[in-house]
Design a protein around this motif. Sequence first.
Motif, PDB file in Angstrom:
ATOM      1  N   PRO A  96       0.831  -1.217   0.000  1.00 27.49           N
ATOM      2  CA  PRO A  96       0.000   0.000   0.000  1.00 27.49           C
ATOM      3  C   PRO A  96       0.860   1.260   0.000  1.00 27.49           C
ATOM      4  O   PRO A  96       1.915   1.304   0.629  1.00 27.49           O
ATOM      5  N   SER A  97       0.397   2.275  -0.660  1.00 24.57           N
ATOM      6  CA  SER A  97       1.139   3.526  -0.771  1.00 24.57           C
ATOM      7  C   SER A  97       1.431   4.138   0.593  1.00 24.57           C
ATOM      8  O   SER A  97       2.505   4.698   0.822  1.00 24.57           O
ATOM      9  N   ALA A  98       0.496   4.008   1.530  1.00 18.36           N
ATOM     10  CA  ALA A  98       0.684   4.589   2.866  1.00 18.36           C
ATOM     11  C   ALA A  98       1.789   3.886   3.649  1.00 18.36           C
ATOM     12  O   ALA A  98       2.269   4.411   4.648  1.00 18.36           O
ATOM     13  N   SER A  99       2.204   2.700   3.209  1.00 20.87           N
ATOM     14  CA  SER A  99       3.224   1.937   3.927  1.00 20.87           C
ATOM     15  C   SER A  99       4.596   1.985   3.260  1.00 20.87           C
ATOM     16  O   SER A  99       5.511   1.305   3.701  1.00 20.87           O
ATOM     17  N   ARG A 100       4.732   2.758   2.204  1.00 21.71           N
ATOM     18  CA  ARG A 100       6.023   2.848   1.516  1.00 21.71           C
ATOM     19  C   ARG A 100       6.888   3.950   2.102  1.00 21.71           C
ATOM     20  O   ARG A 100       6.446   5.089   2.255  1.00 21.71           O
ATOM     21  N   MET A 101       8.104   3.603   2.415  1.00 24.23           N
ATOM     22  CA  MET A 101       9.058   4.584   2.931  1.00 24.23           C
ATOM     23  C   MET A 101       9.657   5.322   1.740  1.00 24.23           C
ATOM     24  O   MET A 101      10.100   4.700   0.779  1.00 24.23           O
ATOM     25  N   ARG A 102       9.676   6.645   1.824  1.00 21.14           N
ATOM     26  CA  ARG A 102      10.174   7.441   0.698  1.00 21.14           C
ATOM     27  C   ARG A 102      11.260   8.441   1.088  1.00 21.14           C
ATOM     28  O   ARG A 102      12.041   8.853   0.259  1.00 21.14           O
ATOM     29  N   ARG A 103      11.293   8.846   2.339  1.00 26.02           N
ATOM     30  CA  ARG A 103      12.219   9.903   2.763  1.00 26.02           C
ATOM     31  C   ARG A 103      13.551   9.323   3.232  1.00 26.02           C
ATOM     32  O   ARG A 103      13.596   8.351   3.978  1.00 26.02           O
ATOM     33  N   GLY A 104      14.609   9.940   2.815  1.00 27.27           N
ATOM     34  CA  GLY A 104      15.949   9.495   3.170  1.00 27.27           C
ATOM     35  C   GLY A 104      16.198   9.488   4.666  1.00 27.27           C
ATOM     36  O   GLY A 104      16.915   8.629   5.183  1.00 27.27           O
ATOM     37  N   GLU A 105      15.581  10.448   5.386  1.00 30.89           N
ATOM     38  CA  GLU A 105      15.760  10.512   6.842  1.00 30.89           C
ATOM     39  C   GLU A 105      15.180   9.277   7.516  1.00 30.89           C
ATOM     40  O   GLU A 105      15.713   8.811   8.522  1.00 30.89           O
ATOM     41  N   GLU A 106      14.074   8.769   6.970  1.00 30.27           N
ATOM     42  CA  GLU A 106      13.461   7.567   7.539  1.00 30.27           C
ATOM     43  C   GLU A 106      14.351   6.345   7.310  1.00 30.27           C
ATOM     44  O   GLU A 106      14.525   5.528   8.216  1.00 30.27           O
ATOM     45  N   PHE A 107      14.912   6.232   6.118  1.00 29.03           N
ATOM     46  CA  PHE A 107      15.847   5.140   5.839  1.00 29.03           C
ATOM     47  C   PHE A 107      17.030   5.219   6.798  1.00 29.03           C
ATOM     48  O   PHE A 107      17.411   4.221   7.414  1.00 29.03           O
ATOM     49  N   ALA A 108      17.606   6.410   6.925  1.00 24.95           N
ATOM     50  CA  ALA A 108      18.777   6.594   7.785  1.00 24.95           C
ATOM     51  C   ALA A 108      18.447   6.282   9.236  1.00 24.95           C
ATOM     52  O   ALA A 108      19.243   5.635   9.936  1.00 24.95           O
ATOM     53  N   ASP A 109      17.302   6.712   9.711  1.00 20.05           N
ATOM     54  CA  ASP A 109      16.909   6.465  11.093  1.00 20.05           C
ATOM     55  C   ASP A 109      16.769   4.971  11.364  1.00 20.05           C
ATOM     56  O   ASP A 109      17.250   4.467  12.380  1.00 20.05           O
TER      57      ASP A 109
END
Length: 125
Positions: free
Chosen positions: A3-16
Motif C-alpha cells: 500500500p502507498s501509505a506503507s512505503r518509505m520514501r524519505r531518506g531521513e526515515e531510511f537513515a533512522d
Amino acid sequence: MLPSASRMRRGEEFADAIRRGRRAGRPMLVAHLKTREADVPPLVGFVVSKAVGGAVVRNRVRRRLRHLMRTRLTAIPRGSLLVVRANPPAASARSEHLATELDVVLDRLLRGRRSESRTLTDGRS
C-alpha cells in the motif's frame, strides 16, 4: 503491491531505521527495524544496490520483496520503520527461498522486540 501509505520514501526515515534500528541478517537479506510510538501504519523501504545486478534485476528483486512484504505487513508494529536490503544472492533466488529468508529475518527482529518489551515490563534490566 505494498500500500502507498506503507512505503518509505524519505531518506531521513531510511537513515533512522538503519542507524538506530535493530538489525537481523541472512545471506540474501538484511533488515533494520526501528520501532516508534506512533499510531500510523508501518513504513517499509527497500535497498537494492548495483552489486545485486543491473537495473532490470534490481527492479525485479525490489518488486518481489514488495509483493512478499504485503502479506507480512500486519506483523510489523504500527509506527515502525523497516528497511530491507537485498544482497547479491537475492537476484538468483527462487521466490519461495526469498520468502523463507524474509520470514526468518522478520521473526528475529520481532522476537527480539518482544523480549525487550517483556524485560521492561518485568522490571528486569
